[in-house]
Design a protein around this motif. Structure first.
Motif, PDB file in Angstrom:
ATOM      1  N   MET A  22     -10.263 -26.781  55.368  1.00 18.61           N
ATOM      2  CA  MET A  22     -11.434 -26.243  54.669  1.00 18.61           C
ATOM      3  C   MET A  22     -12.196 -27.342  53.943  1.00 18.61           C
ATOM      4  O   MET A  22     -13.430 -27.412  53.988  1.00 18.61           O
ATOM      5  N   LEU A  23     -11.465 -28.214  53.270  1.00 19.56           N
ATOM      6  CA  LEU A  23     -12.116 -29.311  52.552  1.00 19.56           C
ATOM      7  C   LEU A  23     -12.793 -30.271  53.522  1.00 19.56           C
ATOM      8  O   LEU A  23     -13.902 -30.747  53.265  1.00 19.56           O
ATOM      9  N   ASN A  24     -12.121 -30.547  54.645  1.00 17.70           N
ATOM     10  CA  ASN A  24     -12.735 -31.409  55.656  1.00 17.70           C
ATOM     11  C   ASN A  24     -14.042 -30.813  56.156  1.00 17.70           C
ATOM     12  O   ASN A  24     -15.066 -31.504  56.267  1.00 17.70           O
ATOM     13  N   TYR A  28     -17.833 -32.317  55.562  1.00 16.13           N
ATOM     14  CA  TYR A  28     -18.607 -32.702  56.754  1.00 16.13           C
ATOM     15  C   TYR A  28     -19.921 -31.921  56.824  1.00 16.13           C
ATOM     16  O   TYR A  28     -20.995 -32.504  57.020  1.00 16.13           O
ATOM     17  N   LEU A  29     -19.836 -30.599  56.669  1.00 18.56           N
ATOM     18  CA  LEU A  29     -21.030 -29.762  56.801  1.00 18.56           C
ATOM     19  C   LEU A  29     -22.059 -30.056  55.717  1.00 18.56           C
ATOM     20  O   LEU A  29     -23.247 -30.241  56.000  1.00 18.56           O
ATOM     21  N   ILE A  79     -26.625 -25.244  57.702  1.00 18.50           N
ATOM     22  CA  ILE A  79     -26.736 -24.692  56.350  1.00 18.50           C
ATOM     23  C   ILE A  79     -25.944 -23.393  56.244  1.00 18.50           C
ATOM     24  O   ILE A  79     -25.222 -23.166  55.258  1.00 18.50           O
ATOM     25  N   GLN A  80     -26.057 -22.538  57.240  1.00 20.73           N
ATOM     26  CA  GLN A  80     -25.313 -21.280  57.230  1.00 20.73           C
ATOM     27  C   GLN A  80     -23.813 -21.525  57.183  1.00 20.73           C
ATOM     28  O   GLN A  80     -23.084 -20.885  56.418  1.00 20.73           O
ATOM     29  N   VAL A  86     -18.543 -23.078  51.375  1.00 20.81           N
ATOM     30  CA  VAL A  86     -18.551 -23.122  49.907  1.00 20.81           C
ATOM     31  C   VAL A  86     -18.145 -21.773  49.329  1.00 20.81           C
ATOM     32  O   VAL A  86     -17.400 -21.706  48.339  1.00 20.81           O
ATOM     33  N   LEU A  87     -18.618 -20.696  49.929  1.00 16.89           N
ATOM     34  CA  LEU A  87     -18.236 -19.360  49.451  1.00 16.89           C
ATOM     35  C   LEU A  87     -16.730 -19.133  49.598  1.00 16.89           C
ATOM     36  O   LEU A  87     -16.092 -18.573  48.701  1.00 16.89           O
ATOM     37  N   LEU A  88     -16.165 -19.570  50.717  1.00 13.98           N
ATOM     38  CA  LEU A  88     -14.726 -19.398  50.917  1.00 13.98           C
ATOM     39  C   LEU A  88     -13.932 -20.214  49.909  1.00 13.98           C
ATOM     40  O   LEU A  88     -12.929 -19.737  49.354  1.00 13.98           O
TER      41      LEU A  88
END
Length: 301
Positions: A22-24, A28-29, A79-80, A86-88
Protein backbone atom coordinates in the motif's frame (compact mmCIF):
# COMPACT_ATOMS: atom_id res chain seq x y z
CA UNK A 1 -15.20 -3.04 6.62
CA UNK A 2 -13.53 -2.48 10.02
CA UNK A 3 -14.17 -6.06 11.13
CA UNK A 4 -12.80 -7.39 7.85
CA UNK A 5 -9.62 -5.30 8.11
CA UNK A 6 -9.13 -6.27 11.75
CA UNK A 7 -9.50 -9.94 10.85
CA UNK A 8 -6.90 -9.62 8.11
CA UNK A 9 -4.52 -7.79 10.44
CA UNK A 10 -4.38 -10.82 12.75
CA UNK A 11 -2.10 -12.54 10.24
CA UNK A 12 0.74 -10.14 10.95
CA UNK A 13 3.21 -11.25 8.29
CA UNK A 14 0.61 -11.24 5.52
CA UNK A 15 -0.86 -7.93 6.67
CA UNK A 16 2.55 -6.27 6.89
CA UNK A 17 3.24 -7.27 3.29
CA UNK A 18 -0.09 -5.69 2.36
CA UNK A 19 0.76 -2.47 4.22
CA UNK A 20 4.15 -2.33 2.52
CA UNK A 21 2.51 -2.70 -0.90
CA UNK A 22 0.00 0.00 0.00
CA UNK A 23 2.78 2.42 0.88
CA UNK A 24 4.64 1.56 -2.32
CA UNK A 25 1.51 2.18 -4.41
CA UNK A 26 0.59 5.41 -2.65
CA UNK A 27 4.11 6.78 -3.02
CA UNK A 28 4.34 5.83 -6.69
CA UNK A 29 0.86 7.08 -7.63
CA UNK A 30 1.02 10.38 -5.75
CA UNK A 31 4.52 11.16 -6.97
CA UNK A 32 3.52 10.47 -10.57
CA UNK A 33 0.32 12.53 -10.25
CA UNK A 34 2.17 15.56 -8.90
CA UNK A 35 4.85 15.28 -11.59
CA UNK A 36 2.21 15.09 -14.33
CA UNK A 37 0.27 18.04 -12.95
CA UNK A 38 3.43 20.11 -12.71
CA UNK A 39 4.18 19.31 -16.35
CA UNK A 40 0.61 20.18 -17.41
CA UNK A 41 0.94 23.46 -15.53
CA UNK A 42 4.15 24.33 -17.40
CA UNK A 43 2.61 23.49 -20.78
CA UNK A 44 -0.51 25.53 -20.04
CA UNK A 45 1.55 28.55 -18.97
CA UNK A 46 3.63 28.29 -22.13
CA UNK A 47 0.58 27.98 -24.41
CA UNK A 48 -1.10 30.99 -22.77
CA UNK A 49 1.86 33.26 -23.55
CA UNK A 50 1.29 34.24 -27.24
CA UNK A 51 4.80 35.60 -27.80
CA UNK A 52 6.48 32.62 -26.21
CA UNK A 53 4.23 30.19 -28.09
CA UNK A 54 4.83 31.86 -31.47
CA UNK A 55 8.59 31.70 -31.01
CA UNK A 56 8.33 27.92 -31.11
CA UNK A 57 8.54 26.18 -34.45
CA UNK A 58 5.49 24.36 -35.77
CA UNK A 59 7.20 21.06 -34.95
CA UNK A 60 7.89 22.16 -31.35
CA UNK A 61 4.29 23.30 -30.88
CA UNK A 62 3.06 19.97 -32.24
CA UNK A 63 5.33 18.06 -29.86
CA UNK A 64 4.03 20.01 -26.87
CA UNK A 65 0.41 19.47 -27.90
CA UNK A 66 1.04 15.74 -28.29
CA UNK A 67 2.73 15.65 -24.88
CA UNK A 68 -0.23 17.48 -23.32
CA UNK A 69 -2.70 15.00 -24.80
CA UNK A 70 -0.60 12.10 -23.51
CA UNK A 71 -0.50 13.59 -20.00
CA UNK A 72 -4.23 14.30 -20.01
CA UNK A 73 -5.00 10.74 -21.09
CA UNK A 74 -3.11 9.36 -18.08
CA UNK A 75 -3.47 11.80 -15.23
CA UNK A 76 -7.19 11.38 -14.51
CA UNK A 77 -6.97 7.63 -13.86
CA UNK A 78 -3.78 8.14 -11.83
CA UNK A 79 -5.53 10.74 -9.67
CA UNK A 80 -8.45 8.38 -9.07
CA UNK A 81 -6.09 5.58 -8.03
CA UNK A 82 -4.00 7.84 -5.78
CA UNK A 83 -7.13 9.16 -4.05
CA UNK A 84 -8.26 5.59 -3.41
CA UNK A 85 -4.85 4.70 -1.96
CA UNK A 86 -4.89 7.68 0.39
CA UNK A 87 -8.43 6.89 1.52
CA UNK A 88 -7.47 3.29 2.27
CA UNK A 89 -4.46 4.42 4.30
CA UNK A 90 -6.81 6.69 6.25
CA UNK A 91 -9.06 3.72 6.95
CA UNK A 92 -6.09 1.79 8.33
CA UNK A 93 -4.90 4.69 10.47
CA UNK A 94 -8.28 5.58 12.00
CA UNK A 95 -8.72 2.15 13.61
CA UNK A 96 -6.74 1.88 16.85
CA UNK A 97 -6.21 -1.87 16.45
CA UNK A 98 -5.17 -1.87 12.80
CA UNK A 99 -3.09 1.27 13.32
CA UNK A 100 -0.50 -0.75 15.22
CA UNK A 101 0.77 -2.12 11.91
CA UNK A 102 1.58 1.42 10.78
CA UNK A 103 3.58 2.06 13.94
CA UNK A 104 6.04 -0.79 13.58
CA UNK A 105 9.64 0.50 13.25
CA UNK A 106 10.04 -0.74 9.68
CA UNK A 107 6.85 1.05 8.58
CA UNK A 108 6.41 4.21 10.65
CA UNK A 109 9.47 5.99 9.24
CA UNK A 110 8.36 5.29 5.65
CA UNK A 111 4.87 6.55 6.43
CA UNK A 112 6.13 9.72 8.11
CA UNK A 113 8.51 10.46 5.22
CA UNK A 114 5.71 9.94 2.69
CA UNK A 115 3.28 12.23 4.52
CA UNK A 116 5.93 14.92 5.02
CA UNK A 117 6.94 14.82 1.36
CA UNK A 118 3.40 15.18 0.03
CA UNK A 119 2.47 17.80 2.62
CA UNK A 120 5.47 19.79 1.38
CA UNK A 121 4.37 19.41 -2.25
CA UNK A 122 0.79 20.45 -1.51
CA UNK A 123 1.47 23.39 0.81
CA UNK A 124 5.11 24.33 0.29
CA UNK A 125 6.75 27.03 -1.82
CA UNK A 126 6.21 25.13 -5.09
CA UNK A 127 2.55 24.24 -4.60
CA UNK A 128 1.55 26.78 -7.29
CA UNK A 129 3.11 24.45 -9.85
CA UNK A 130 0.14 22.13 -9.23
CA UNK A 131 -2.43 24.77 -10.25
CA UNK A 132 -3.95 23.73 -13.57
CA UNK A 133 -6.83 25.06 -15.67
CA UNK A 134 -9.98 22.97 -15.88
CA UNK A 135 -8.85 20.77 -13.01
CA UNK A 136 -12.37 19.28 -12.83
CA UNK A 137 -11.61 17.58 -16.16
CA UNK A 138 -8.86 15.63 -14.43
CA UNK A 139 -10.83 15.20 -11.17
CA UNK A 140 -7.93 16.97 -9.48
CA UNK A 141 -8.96 18.28 -6.06
CA UNK A 142 -5.91 19.44 -4.10
CA UNK A 143 -8.11 20.42 -1.14
CA UNK A 144 -9.33 16.85 -0.82
CA UNK A 145 -5.82 15.43 -0.96
CA UNK A 146 -4.41 17.95 1.52
CA UNK A 147 -7.19 17.31 4.04
CA UNK A 148 -6.73 13.52 3.71
CA UNK A 149 -2.99 13.86 4.29
CA UNK A 150 -3.57 16.06 7.35
CA UNK A 151 -6.22 13.66 8.65
CA UNK A 152 -3.62 10.89 8.49
CA UNK A 153 -1.37 12.98 10.72
CA UNK A 154 -4.28 13.48 13.14
CA UNK A 155 -5.05 9.76 13.35
CA UNK A 156 -1.43 9.15 14.37
CA UNK A 157 -0.80 12.35 16.32
CA UNK A 158 -0.94 10.78 19.79
CA UNK A 159 1.59 8.09 18.94
CA UNK A 160 5.05 9.07 20.20
CA UNK A 161 6.83 6.78 17.72
CA UNK A 162 5.11 8.59 14.85
CA UNK A 163 5.94 12.03 16.27
CA UNK A 164 9.58 10.97 16.55
CA UNK A 165 9.57 9.53 13.01
CA UNK A 166 8.31 12.83 11.58
CA UNK A 167 10.95 14.74 13.53
CA UNK A 168 13.70 12.47 12.17
CA UNK A 169 12.69 12.93 8.52
CA UNK A 170 15.61 14.88 7.07
CA UNK A 171 14.30 14.95 3.49
CA UNK A 172 11.07 16.94 3.77
CA UNK A 173 10.45 17.99 7.37
CA UNK A 174 11.40 21.45 8.59
CA UNK A 175 9.82 23.71 11.18
CA UNK A 176 7.95 25.72 8.54
CA UNK A 177 6.20 22.67 7.06
CA UNK A 178 3.26 22.38 9.47
CA UNK A 179 2.64 26.13 10.00
CA UNK A 180 2.43 26.69 6.21
CA UNK A 181 -0.14 23.93 5.88
CA UNK A 182 -2.04 25.23 8.91
CA UNK A 183 -2.35 28.69 7.36
CA UNK A 184 -3.88 27.19 4.22
CA UNK A 185 -6.26 25.01 6.24
CA UNK A 186 -7.48 27.97 8.30
CA UNK A 187 -7.70 30.46 5.46
CA UNK A 188 -9.84 28.13 3.38
CA UNK A 189 -11.74 26.54 6.29
CA UNK A 190 -10.77 23.10 5.00
CA UNK A 191 -11.11 21.33 8.36
CA UNK A 192 -12.94 22.05 11.64
CA UNK A 193 -11.09 24.50 13.90
CA UNK A 194 -10.62 21.79 16.54
CA UNK A 195 -8.81 19.55 14.04
CA UNK A 196 -6.53 22.37 12.90
CA UNK A 197 -5.74 23.12 16.55
CA UNK A 198 -4.79 19.45 17.03
CA UNK A 199 -2.58 19.70 13.94
CA UNK A 200 -0.87 22.78 15.43
CA UNK A 201 -0.33 20.86 18.67
CA UNK A 202 1.26 18.03 16.72
CA UNK A 203 3.57 20.54 15.04
CA UNK A 204 4.76 21.74 18.45
CA UNK A 205 5.45 18.19 19.66
CA UNK A 206 7.33 17.31 16.48
CA UNK A 207 9.45 20.45 16.85
CA UNK A 208 10.20 19.59 20.49
CA UNK A 209 11.10 16.02 19.51
CA UNK A 210 13.46 17.28 16.80
CA UNK A 211 15.22 19.56 19.30
CA UNK A 212 15.60 16.71 21.78
CA UNK A 213 16.92 14.39 19.08
CA UNK A 214 19.49 16.96 17.98
CA UNK A 215 20.65 17.49 21.56
CA UNK A 216 20.93 13.75 22.16
CA UNK A 217 22.87 13.21 18.92
CA UNK A 218 25.28 15.96 19.90
CA UNK A 219 25.67 14.38 23.34
CA UNK A 220 26.53 11.01 21.78
CA UNK A 221 29.45 12.52 19.89
CA UNK A 222 31.50 10.08 17.83
CA UNK A 223 29.72 6.73 17.79
CA UNK A 224 31.89 3.60 17.38
CA UNK A 225 31.52 2.11 13.90
CA UNK A 226 30.44 -1.25 15.31
CA UNK A 227 27.34 0.47 16.77
CA UNK A 228 26.28 1.91 13.40
CA UNK A 229 23.99 0.23 10.92
CA UNK A 230 26.05 -0.35 7.74
CA UNK A 231 23.09 0.40 5.45
CA UNK A 232 21.91 3.72 6.87
CA UNK A 233 24.91 4.68 9.07
CA UNK A 234 22.57 5.27 12.02
CA UNK A 235 22.91 4.08 15.62
CA UNK A 236 21.46 0.58 15.90
CA UNK A 237 18.68 -0.06 18.41
CA UNK A 238 18.12 -3.77 17.79
CA UNK A 239 21.19 -5.29 16.13
CA UNK A 240 20.73 -8.59 14.30
CA UNK A 241 23.13 -10.74 12.32
CA UNK A 242 22.32 -11.79 8.76
CA UNK A 243 23.12 -15.53 8.67
CA UNK A 244 23.65 -15.39 4.92
CA UNK A 245 26.47 -12.82 4.99
CA UNK A 246 27.38 -12.46 8.66
CA UNK A 247 26.80 -8.69 8.58
CA UNK A 248 25.20 -7.04 11.64
CA UNK A 249 22.45 -4.51 10.89
CA UNK A 250 19.58 -2.77 12.68
CA UNK A 251 16.51 -4.99 12.64
CA UNK A 252 13.91 -2.44 11.51
CA UNK A 253 16.11 -1.36 8.59
CA UNK A 254 16.67 -4.86 7.25
CA UNK A 255 13.03 -5.85 7.80
CA UNK A 256 11.97 -2.78 5.83
CA UNK A 257 14.28 -3.92 3.02
CA UNK A 258 13.03 -7.50 3.14
CA UNK A 259 9.40 -6.42 2.75
CA UNK A 260 10.25 -5.44 -0.81
CA UNK A 261 13.21 -7.66 -1.58
CA UNK A 262 13.75 -11.01 0.25
CA UNK A 263 17.49 -11.02 -0.39
CA UNK A 264 20.52 -10.25 1.75
CA UNK A 265 21.64 -6.83 0.40
CA UNK A 266 25.28 -7.77 0.93
CA UNK A 267 25.43 -10.97 -1.12
CA UNK A 268 21.97 -11.33 -2.74
CA UNK A 269 21.23 -14.68 -1.06
CA UNK A 270 17.68 -15.48 -0.02
CA UNK A 271 16.78 -14.04 3.39
CA UNK A 272 13.62 -13.54 5.43
CA UNK A 273 12.89 -11.92 8.78
CA UNK A 274 12.60 -15.27 10.60
CA UNK A 275 16.23 -16.01 9.77
CA UNK A 276 17.64 -12.92 11.53
CA UNK A 277 19.85 -13.68 14.54
CA UNK A 278 19.59 -11.31 17.55
CA UNK A 279 22.78 -9.83 18.98
CA UNK A 280 21.85 -9.22 22.66
CA UNK A 281 25.41 -8.61 23.84
CA UNK A 282 25.97 -5.89 21.25
CA UNK A 283 22.57 -4.39 22.01
CA UNK A 284 23.47 -4.18 25.71
CA UNK A 285 26.77 -2.42 24.89
CA UNK A 286 24.98 0.09 22.65
CA UNK A 287 22.41 0.82 25.36
CA UNK A 288 25.17 1.26 27.94
CA UNK A 289 27.06 3.62 25.61
CA UNK A 290 23.93 5.75 25.04
CA UNK A 291 23.02 5.81 28.74
CA UNK A 292 26.53 6.92 29.73
CA UNK A 293 26.69 9.72 27.14
CA UNK A 294 23.23 11.01 28.12
CA UNK A 295 24.18 10.85 31.81
CA UNK A 296 27.24 12.99 31.05
CA UNK A 297 24.99 15.42 29.18
CA UNK A 298 22.68 15.78 32.21
CA UNK A 299 25.66 16.32 34.51
CA UNK A 300 26.96 19.12 32.29
CA UNK A 301 23.63 20.88 32.61
Amino acid sequence: YRDAIRKESQDEEKFMRFVNLMLNDANYLLDDVLSMLSEIHKLQVEAEDPQRWQRLSETERGEREDHMRQLESQVKSMIQLSNSSVLLLNRLAEDAIVRRALLKPEVVSRLAEMLDYFLLQLSGPRCQELVVRNREKYEWDPRFLLTRIVTMYLHLSEESVFVDAVARDERSYNEELFPRASVILRRRAMLPTADITRFDSLAQRVSASMSTNMEDEQALGDVPDEFLDPIMATLMKEPVRLPTSGVVVDKHIIVRHLRSDPMDPFNRKYLNADMLVPEPELKARIEAFVAERLREKRQRK
